[in-house]
Design a protein around this motif. Structure first.
Motif, PDB file in Angstrom:
ATOM      1  N   ASP A 189       0.725  -1.092   0.032  1.00 54.30           N
ATOM      2  CA  ASP A 189      -0.113  -0.071   0.124  1.00 54.30           C
ATOM      3  C   ASP A 189       1.002   1.297   0.115  1.00 54.30           C
ATOM      4  OD1 ASP A 189       0.462   1.009   3.018  1.00 54.30           O
ATOM      5  OD2 ASP A 189      -0.333  -1.272   3.156  1.00 54.30           O
ATOM      6  N   GLN A 190       1.934   1.177   0.506  1.00 54.59           N
ATOM      7  CA  GLN A 190       3.056   2.354   0.796  1.00 54.59           C
ATOM      8  C   GLN A 190       3.436   2.842  -0.832  1.00 54.59           C
ATOM      9  OE1 GLN A 190       5.987   2.378   3.752  1.00 54.59           O
ATOM     10  NE2 GLN A 190       7.374   2.680   2.070  1.00 54.59           N
ATOM     11  N   GLY A 191       3.904   1.737  -1.404  1.00 57.49           N
ATOM     12  CA  GLY A 191       4.308   2.071  -2.948  1.00 57.49           C
ATOM     13  C   GLY A 191       3.276   2.886  -3.752  1.00 57.49           C
ATOM     14  N   VAL A 192       1.801   2.238  -3.536  1.00 62.65           N
ATOM     15  CA  VAL A 192       0.879   2.731  -4.299  1.00 62.65           C
ATOM     16  C   VAL A 192       0.501   3.942  -4.024  1.00 62.65           C
ATOM     17  CG1 VAL A 192      -1.512   2.417  -4.813  1.00 62.65           C
ATOM     18  CG2 VAL A 192       0.085   0.402  -4.836  1.00 62.65           C
ATOM     19  N   LEU A 193       0.519   4.287  -2.624  1.00 63.99           N
ATOM     20  CA  LEU A 193       0.085   5.644  -2.100  1.00 63.99           C
ATOM     21  C   LEU A 193       1.218   6.846  -2.664  1.00 63.99           C
ATOM     22  CD1 LEU A 193      -1.772   7.663  -0.681  1.00 63.99           C
ATOM     23  CD2 LEU A 193      -0.411   7.035   1.247  1.00 63.99           C
ATOM     24  N   ASN A 194       2.274   6.638  -2.519  1.00 60.54           N
ATOM     25  CA  ASN A 194       3.354   7.245  -2.961  1.00 60.54           C
ATOM     26  C   ASN A 194       3.252   7.666  -4.393  1.00 60.54           C
ATOM     27  OD1 ASN A 194       5.422   8.273  -0.693  1.00 60.54           O
ATOM     28  ND2 ASN A 194       4.857   6.168  -0.297  1.00 60.54           N
ATOM     29  N   ALA A 195       2.895   6.711  -5.428  1.00 57.26           N
ATOM     30  CA  ALA A 195       2.740   6.871  -6.701  1.00 57.26           C
ATOM     31  C   ALA A 195       1.757   7.611  -6.965  1.00 57.26           C
ATOM     32  CB  ALA A 195       2.618   5.173  -7.508  1.00 57.26           C
ATOM     33  N   VAL A 196       0.766   7.590  -6.302  1.00 60.22           N
ATOM     34  CA  VAL A 196      -0.832   8.470  -6.619  1.00 60.22           C
ATOM     35  C   VAL A 196      -0.337   9.848  -6.235  1.00 60.22           C
ATOM     36  CG1 VAL A 196      -3.212   8.698  -5.671  1.00 60.22           C
ATOM     37  CG2 VAL A 196      -2.304   6.246  -6.254  1.00 60.22           C
ATOM     38  N   LEU A 197       0.321   9.905  -5.103  1.00 61.60           N
ATOM     39  CA  LEU A 197       0.691  11.509  -4.642  1.00 61.60           C
ATOM     40  C   LEU A 197       1.685  11.885  -5.800  1.00 61.60           C
ATOM     41  CD1 LEU A 197       0.996  10.856  -0.955  1.00 61.60           C
ATOM     42  CD2 LEU A 197      -0.617  12.353  -1.876  1.00 61.60           C
ATOM     43  N   PHE A 198       2.555  11.181  -6.302  1.00 61.72           N
ATOM     44  CA  PHE A 198       3.513  11.801  -7.173  1.00 61.72           C
ATOM     45  C   PHE A 198       2.690  12.077  -8.444  1.00 61.72           C
ATOM     46  CE2 PHE A 198       6.832  11.527 -10.473  1.00 61.72           C
ATOM     47  CZ  PHE A 198       7.738  12.050  -9.870  1.00 61.72           C
ATOM     48  N   ALA A 199       1.918  11.124  -8.845  1.00 65.22           N
ATOM     49  CA  ALA A 199       0.838  11.372 -10.156  1.00 65.22           C
ATOM     50  C   ALA A 199       0.326  12.692 -10.158  1.00 65.22           C
ATOM     51  CB  ALA A 199       0.341  10.323 -10.589  1.00 65.22           C
TER      52      ALA A 199
END
Length: 514
Positions: A189-199
């Protein structure tokens, strides 16, 4: 103060960590609500549920309640689903893993998160690189994200913009590579949230907290933690107060591997483990009236022994535990001393009544037991009163009635006694081997507060023991004994004392020395 809630995810195997995590939150934030999402794929037992529901601020949510829109259900996804579904009622939501413990109040971070309208969490490394697979998020790859935030303990301000982020996070976790649904990549979930925030171009709204003090990724086993002025200090990071403990990885707090690593080469991480044990055993959510094996998974049952091994240090970091220990119930006590042969019985028997007799007089400091067999009763007392400044002396000849028996029972084994005592190195029980008459010479007159006679039950022997040992008891102290129902014992007791009292079942006799 903004409205806030903590959210964590658990299952049967993670329950020990969850209980400690929940208790650490309630320790520093006693009036907050903490939502515990239970993964139905490995559900909690009734006894585990009962523990968590011991405090009204804990709200259990079954994973099936989050199954809407055909969501894929497993541990990493559940945190994101819960954050999305629960955020509407709060100003700040806080995600915390069940292997993460608060060791400080975090009101300052909650307020800062609310004021900023963004996200706050521990820094995890120096960032991450996004390759072509991350184009699914709308990221122009290749790209580097230098604001990579841990979700082991993170804070999110509930704004309309952030609600959309949480919704997207939930959707992408439902369609993640890590659960085989695809196509969204990222480590948990950590990797996904950071990718969403970056995008979304939101990395500027992320405040990264010092990794050493918060998420402790990659540094947990290398940190030097001390305890000064009632707070934990990170000596390897500028000697500043530690904010949370996070063991991470495969060696969870409740695993033997973690305990063994502490004992064999990583003593400088003792304080985090002490805090885990403290929060597990002495937190607001507990079930002291239940045998711990009813709620501890088999792989974590060593925590009962660890409780005793580390108890003196638990009292040091959390003095309130000394008071709470007075509420130790017999199922837990019985589990702690399980396997040690004991003549006296709990559950309302003579052991229970002896405990109540000792408990009623806080002035008892020096206790001697004459006739200890293999140590079961005096070790039970040593455990029960481990919170008191109290020394126990165990007098045992290991020779019985000199006829090859102990009142008809097999003679006690000295090696077994020593083996039993070795299980409890921190309790203040001292073996005095030898005949009752000779061992008494090792004690000054009027030097003991309590003497309990439970050696040979023949009238002559009881008379001798009383005559020798009553002079060792201070004025106002107690002399007592077991098996008052035996005529041989009763006749000896009444020959020596005019006034004698007995406990409710009549098993234990006692009187005060004038």
């Amino acid at each position: 103060m903004p409205r806030y809630t903590f959210i964590t995810v658990t299952d049967f195997a993670f329950f020990p960590g969850t209980l400690a995590t929940v208790n650490s939150v309630l320790h520093y934030h006693p009036d907050t609500t903490i939502h515990v999402v239970v993964n139905a794929k490995n559900p909690l037992t009734p006894a585990q549920i009962e523990c968590l529901q011991a405090d009204e601020h804990v709200k259990l949510i079954g994973s099936r309640e989050l199954e809407k829109n055909s969501r894929f259900i497993n541990a990493w996804e559940l945190k994101s689903y819960a954050c999305e579904d629960l955020c509407e009622a709060y100003d700040v939501v806080i995600g915390i893993d069940s292997d993460c413990l608060l060791c400080s109040n975090v009101d300052d971070v909650i307020e800062r998160c609310y004021q900023s309208g963004g996200f706050i969490g521990g820094a995890d490394g120096s960032g991450t690189d996004y390759g072509i697979r991350y184009k699914v998020y709308g990221i122009e790859a290749p790209a580097h994200n230098s604001k990579y935030m841990s979700t082991s303990l993170f804070f999110c301000a509930v704004t309309e913009q952030n609600r959309q982020i949480l919704k997207k996070w939930s959707e992408c976790c439902n369609s993640a590579e890590f659960n085989g649904q695809g196509p969204c990549p990222g480590h948990g979930d950590q990797g996904v949230l950071n990718a969403v925030l970056f995008a979304a171009g939101r990395t500027g709204d992320i405040e990264l907290l010092p990794n050493h003090l918060w998420s402790q990724h990659w540094v947990y086993w290398n940190s030097i933690i001390s305890f000064k002025d009632q707070q934990f200090i990170n000596c390897s990071h500028n000697n500043v107060p530690q904010r949370s403990f996070h063991c991470g990885g495969a060696e969870k707090y409740w695993s033997k591997a973690h305990r063994d690593k502490i004992l064999n080469g990583h003593a400088l991480q003792t304080y985090p483990y002490l805090w885990f044990l403290t929060m597990f055993w002495f937190g607001k959510c507990s079930q002291r009236k239940t045998d711990p094996f009813q709620y501890l998974p088999e792989a974590s049952q060593h925590l009962v022994q660890d409780l005793m091994d580390f108890l003196p240090q638990i009292f040091q970091v959390y003095p309130e535990a000394r008071t709470l220990w007075d509420n130790l119930e017999e199922p837990t006590l019985d589990r702690i001393v399980n396997g040690v042969h004991r003549m006296l019985s709990l559950e309302g028997g003579s052991m229970s009544e002896l405990i109540e007799l000792v408990k009623s007089d806080p002035g008892i400091k020096r206790y001697a037991e004459v006739g200890s067999y293999e140590g079961g009763s005096i070790m039970t007392l040593g455990v029960r009163f481990a919170n008191r400044d109290m020394d126990f002396y165990s007098i045992e000849s290991f020779m019985g009635n000199l006829d090859g028996t102990m009142d008809g029972h097999q003679l006690p084994s000295r090696p077994r006694y020593l083996e039993n005592l070795s299980r409890f190195p921190s309790i203040r029980v001292k073996l005095i081997p030898g005949d009752s008459r000779d061992a008494a010479n090792l004690f000054d007159n009027v030097s003991l507060d309590f003497v309990f006679i439970d050696a040979c039950h023949e009238t002559k022997a009881v008379l001798s023991d009383i005559g020798i040992w009553k002079q060792k008891v201070k004025p106002g102290g107690i002399i007592a004994g077991d098996d008052y129902g035996w005529e041989s014992v009763k006749s000896a007791v009444h020959e020596k004392f005019e006034e004698v009292q007995s406990t409710p079942t009549g098993h234990v006799w006692w009187t005060r020395i004038a």
